[in-house]
Design a protein around this motif. Structure first.
Motif, short mmCIF file in Angstrom:
data_model
loop_
_atom_site.label_atom_id
_atom_site.label_comp_id
_atom_site.label_asym_id
_atom_site.label_seq_id
_atom_site.Cartn_x
_atom_site.Cartn_y
_atom_site.Cartn_z
N ARG A 46 0.85 -1.19 0.00
CA ARG A 46 0.00 0.00 0.00
C ARG A 46 0.88 1.23 0.00
N GLU A 49 4.66 0.71 -0.37
CA GLU A 49 5.40 -0.05 0.64
C GLU A 49 4.77 -1.43 0.85
N LEU A 50 5.61 -2.39 1.18
CA LEU A 50 5.13 -3.69 1.59
C LEU A 50 4.28 -3.53 2.86
N GLU A 51 3.10 -4.14 2.91
CA GLU A 51 2.24 -3.97 4.07
C GLU A 51 1.98 -5.28 4.83
N THR A 52 1.61 -6.33 4.13
CA THR A 52 1.37 -7.61 4.82
C THR A 52 1.95 -8.77 4.01
N GLU A 130 9.59 -10.99 -2.48
CA GLU A 130 10.11 -9.81 -3.17
C GLU A 130 9.46 -9.63 -4.54
N SER A 153 -4.94 5.07 -1.63
CA SER A 153 -4.93 3.69 -2.11
C SER A 153 -5.37 2.75 -1.01
#
Lengths: 444, 480
Positions: A46, A49-52, A130, A153
């Motif tokens: 989100r 950035e990586l969120e979960t 990744e 977003s």
């Protein structure tokens, strides 16, 4: 996390055999067992950035035992030998208290599937966190880049699953099927003076190669979201309604529910006693293709082990077959159609027109692109749902409309279908293009 | 009170020979540099249901699910994995998978666990074990016969009893440990009535966090049966519903699904932290008419949505969301609260160990006003009186929400008129809440059948409200 080493298809098939043996030893006259094992990875991003990162690994089994005409069921997430014994005993205990139902029992042995075509549904994807997050980030970036009015977003997500499903019963039938499912979705938010709107897009496939390009998914999410801005009011009244392909898929789902065994024997259907009767406008055929390569619902056998086969449920608008498993078939005094668990790759086949021609045919009315809420009464066919979409005037889209309801009755809607589009949406078990129905009441 | 904790550790750890030092070891492993917080959620869930259809007890199912969810949080990032074998190697694997969200190898240390156990909001007895199977199926048969005898129009009857017992234990990297033992029971009666070639469905049901004494020692099951038959018969007489914008009076109790959709979801912490709710950044602003005070209350004894502790180990609370029309609070879990500089309100919930906890409602309702409900009906010249709903949905971003009536009547000249066929209502949360012009003195909570879905996770919830009048909302009938 990879599946544990013992979770291979031969091991799962032998587990099914052990559970069935245990059931017979404990007094079941017949039994059926389903064992599943699914592993997967879901990566959410989100705002760049990586969120979960979620790893899933679901196991477990379910058993139905029959003692004469009585039955009992039990399930557990635990497949240890102790749990097998306990669960079998629980199912048998339940069968002591249920009552004899002559419709109970396995499907007839001669109906079991014995040919297993290559369904081409198992395409493992060893994507790492990744690479998965990179694809999701690409989708989100493309969505955010569509228009400067996209201001926020809800993120993008890549999910991949591989599962083995094994079904076996006391006829000696036991079959394992591996399958994969991969998807990428994206949802963004646009704002103007009237507030915020969100929408989304997704792609799904049995093989990673079949997914749409990540940036294309993002652009579609952005396009759909921007299209919702600037909605205007419409006057309450009667207007023709055109369902786009994804909403039309759900609409045909109601008709299929109404000719499904459980709805019919419970009398929860507006299509009771409809065999041989008209259910839609002429020229419309609803047919399933269970052995389609890479189909989302492809299967060699149904939930009873019965061989699946291609057939039409509705032909030229007339109901040719209900959708039945062995239990509902016996309840209705009919033969199973190999549909325990539902339909397998259903196509709505018509003399399709280009989707733009449908708007021309409609002239002035509503193009529905989103539906919300319940509001479908299968017993009466009464239909009243929240909708959003685009107002069409003289065959051209003029402005978005939102916060309205559309209402009619399913029987009138299906019989009043004017035309269907060639814009088939391949992402669903029920595949159709857009559908133009007659007048519905739009309330605003 | 440590009984719940002792019972939970025994139920969840003993079979896999897990000791407290093993758990502190796992927490230490989870507390590597770069990980802000995390927890292990141990769960043992047991459920049983029996159903009667077509005059016979046709089926029963029993299931048991056991597992551990492991979550690690680093800033806004969350890593999550779970194990379905509650044994040390599987837990270590899940822990390593979850903590991989932060790229570092070292482990930290968590010393002793501190017990943190609030008073229970419900008894911990298992509803499944509270009656023998013979009594359960006998009750189903009795209710089937009772229902069929109520009216000759009743053609089909389905009766179902669903019982759950859920033991969970949360141990967090801050060294806290708490447990909850949650019973959940529900009884449903569905009928199809037929008259003059027309068929309609009716429903009655209820339940809560208790054992089966409510079925065997009260007339609850008979009341649900009467309600199912009554609603089916009412709907047999339904006329086409009106279409357009008009005043709508909602009855007390279950129509509180209005609050769940119109404001509830939009006040959950996640969508406000992300700025994706129409209510984001509006604390202190007027978001409803001044007649409206809305709370979320996990502490109500025995209610379906109640929680002694939430699924992150925070005690259940009563949180005022809207006070006299002004937005005063959000519902928070630990993760979103931390990122917003707030405290958890005990609203973290998860469907099971295999799902991530997210902020959710518990029992959400509006406090009563002062108006006699008859006066509210009398104030409407032409409109709709809706007393039961089949469920709703909301888009928190646009605040657009919808809910579908399953029992409703016309209001004509201040009187309740004929029943109408089901119609969907649609509006914008803040606009509809602002147009609430009368609130009754008759607060009721629902009978205990609510379920709520969010991000694919289903949890039991409660709703409630007094009778109230919405001056303007769109009614989606067919009669334009």
């Amino acid at each position: 996390m990879p599946a544990a080493a013992d979770q291979t298809a031969p091991n799962l098939k032998s587990l099914v055999g052990q559970i069935l043996d245990e059931a017979h030893r404990c007094g079941a006259t017949a039994a059926e067992v389903a064992v599943g094992n699914t592993t997967g990875l879901s990566v959410g991003v989100r705002k760049g950035e990586l969120e979960t990162v979620e790893f899933n690994n679901d196991r477990g089994f379910g058993i139905t035992v029959y003692v004469g005409e009585r039955k009992g069921s039990a399930s557990t997430s635990d497949a240890s030998p102790d749990a097998v014994q306990t669960t079998v005993r629980q199912a048998l205990n339940i069968a002591k208290y249920t009552e004899a139902d002559p419709c109970n029992g396995l499907a007839d042995a001669d109906l079991m599937a014995h040919t297993f075509p290559n369904l081409d549904i198992d395409h493992p994807w060893t994507v790492d966190v990744e690479d998965a997050s990179r694809l999701a980030l690409d989708a989100e970036a493309a969505a955010l880049g569509v228009d400067k009015r996209i201001v926020n977003s809800e993120g993008a997500r890549l999910a991949t699953q591989r599962g083995c499903h094994v079904y076996g019963n006391s006829h000696g039938f036991v079959e394992a099927a591996w399958g994969t499912r991969h998807s990428l979705s994206c949802s963004v938010i646009a704002a103007d003076k009237d507030g915020m709107q969100s929408d989304y897009a997704f792609t799904i496939g049995r093989a990673a190669d079949d997914l749409e390009d990540a940036a294309a998914v993002g652009r579609e999410a952005g396009r759909r979201t921007i299209a919702r801005l600037g909605h205007r009011a419409v006057q309450t009244g009667q207007y023709p309604v055109l369902f786009d392909a994804p909403t039309a898929s759900g609409l045909f789902g109601h008709l299929l529910s109404a000719i499904s065994g459980a709805s019919l024997y419970r009398k929860e259907s507006y299509l009771l006693d409809s065999l041989g009767r008209q259910a839609t406008a002429p020229g419309i055929t609803l047919a399933e293709d269970p052995h389609r390569r890479k189909g989302f619902a492809s299967a060699a056998h149904d939930g009873d082990g019965v061989a699946t086969r291609a057939k039409a449920f509705v032909d030229d608008g007339v109901v040719k077959s209900y959708i039945l498993g062995s239990y509902s078939a016996r309840r209705l005094g009919l033969a199973t159609t190999g549909n325990a668990g539902g339909v397998f790759n259903l196509d709505v086949v018509t003399d399709a027109q280009p989707a733009t021609a449908l708007m021309q045919t409609m002239g002035t009315g509503l193009l529905v692109t989103s539906l919300m809420g319940q509001g479908v009464n299968l017993v009466t066919g009464d239909y009243s749902r929240a909708a959003a979409g685009m107002w069409i005037r003289n065959g051209e889209p003029v402005y978005p409309v939102d916060r309205i309801t559309i209402a009619s009755n399913l029987d009138a809607m299906f019989k009043g279908i004017v035309a269907c589009g060639d814009d088939i949406d391949n992402r669903h078990n029920i595949r159709t293009g857009s559908v133009l129905v007659g007048d519905m009441t739009i309330a605003a | 009170m440590t009984d719940a904790l002792e019972n939970a550790t025994r139920a969840l750890w003993d079979a896999g020979e897990i000791a407290e030092r093993d758990v502190t070891g796992l927490l230490g492993r989870l507390t590597s540099p770069g990980i802000d917080t995390g927890e292990l959620f141990f769960q043992l869930g047991e459920s049983e249901s029996w159903s009667l259809e077509d005059g016979i007890v046709k089926s029963g199912t029993y299931s048991v699910d056991r597992g551990v969810g492991v979550r690690a949080i680093s800033g806004e990032k969350t890593g999550f994995a779970y194990a379905e074998e509650v044994v040390l190697p599987a837990l270590a694997n899940a822990t390593d998978a979850a903590r991989a969200i932060a790229r570092s190898g070292q482990s930290g240390a968590v010393k002793a666990l501190s017990r943190n156990q609030p008073p229970a909001r419900y008894a911990d007895a298992s509803p499944i074990a509270s009656a023998d199977d013979d009594s359960k199926v006998t009750l189903l048969r009795e209710i089937d016969a009772f229902t069929r005898a109520l009216d000759p129009a009743v053609k089909e009857v389905t009766v179902r009893v669903s019982l759950n017992h859920d033991i969970n234990l949360v141990v967090a990297t801050d060294g806290t440990m708490s447990a909850d033992v949650r019973p959940l029971a529900r009884f449903d009666v569905m009928v199809i009535a037929e008259r003059k070639g027309r068929r309609e469905r009716g429903f009655g049901g209820g339940g809560g966090r208790f054992d089966t004494a409510w079925l065997f020692a009260t007339d609850a099951a008979q009341r649900y049966a009467r309600e199912a038959v009554r609603t089916a018969l009412v709907n047999l007489d339904g006329i086409d519903a009106p279409a357009g914008t008009m005043p709508v009076v909602l009855g007390p109790g279950w129509p509180g699904v209005l609050l769940h959709e119109a404001v509830g979801h939009g006040l959950e912490g996640d969508c406000n932290r992300k700025g994706t709710s129409a209510f984001a950044g509006r604390i202190g602003e007027r978001v409803a008419s001044e007649l409206c005070t809305v709370v979320d209350d996990a502490t109500l004894p025995d209610r379906r949505g109640s929680l002694t502790v939430d699924d992150e180990g925070t005690p259940g609370q009563r949180t005022t969301l809207i006070e006299d029309g002004v937005l005063v609070g959000y519902m928070q879990d630990k993760h979103n609260a931390r990122l917003m500089g707030a405290a958890s309100t005990g609203n973290a919930r998860r469907q099971s160990y295999a799902h991530l906890p997210i902020p959710r409602m518990t029992n959400t309702f509006m406090l009563p006003g002062t108006t006699d409900p008859d006066e509210i009906i009398a104030s409407v010249d032409k409109g709709v009186y809706a007393v039961s709903f089949g469920g709703g949905q909301v888009e928190p971003t646009s605040a657009k929400f919808t809910f579908s009536a399953t029992e409703a009547y016309l209001i004509e000249g201040g009187r309740i008129g004929p029943p109408i066929r089901g119609a969907t209502l649609i509006g914008s949360g803040p606009e509809v809440m602002a147009s609430i012009s009368m609130v009754g003195n008759d607060l009721e909570l629902d009978t205990g059948v609510g379920i709520c879905g969010k991000e694919g996770q289903v949890v039991p919830v409660g709703v409630g409200q007094p009778s109230l009048k919405i001056d303007e909302i769109t009614v989606g009938g067919t009669n334009a």
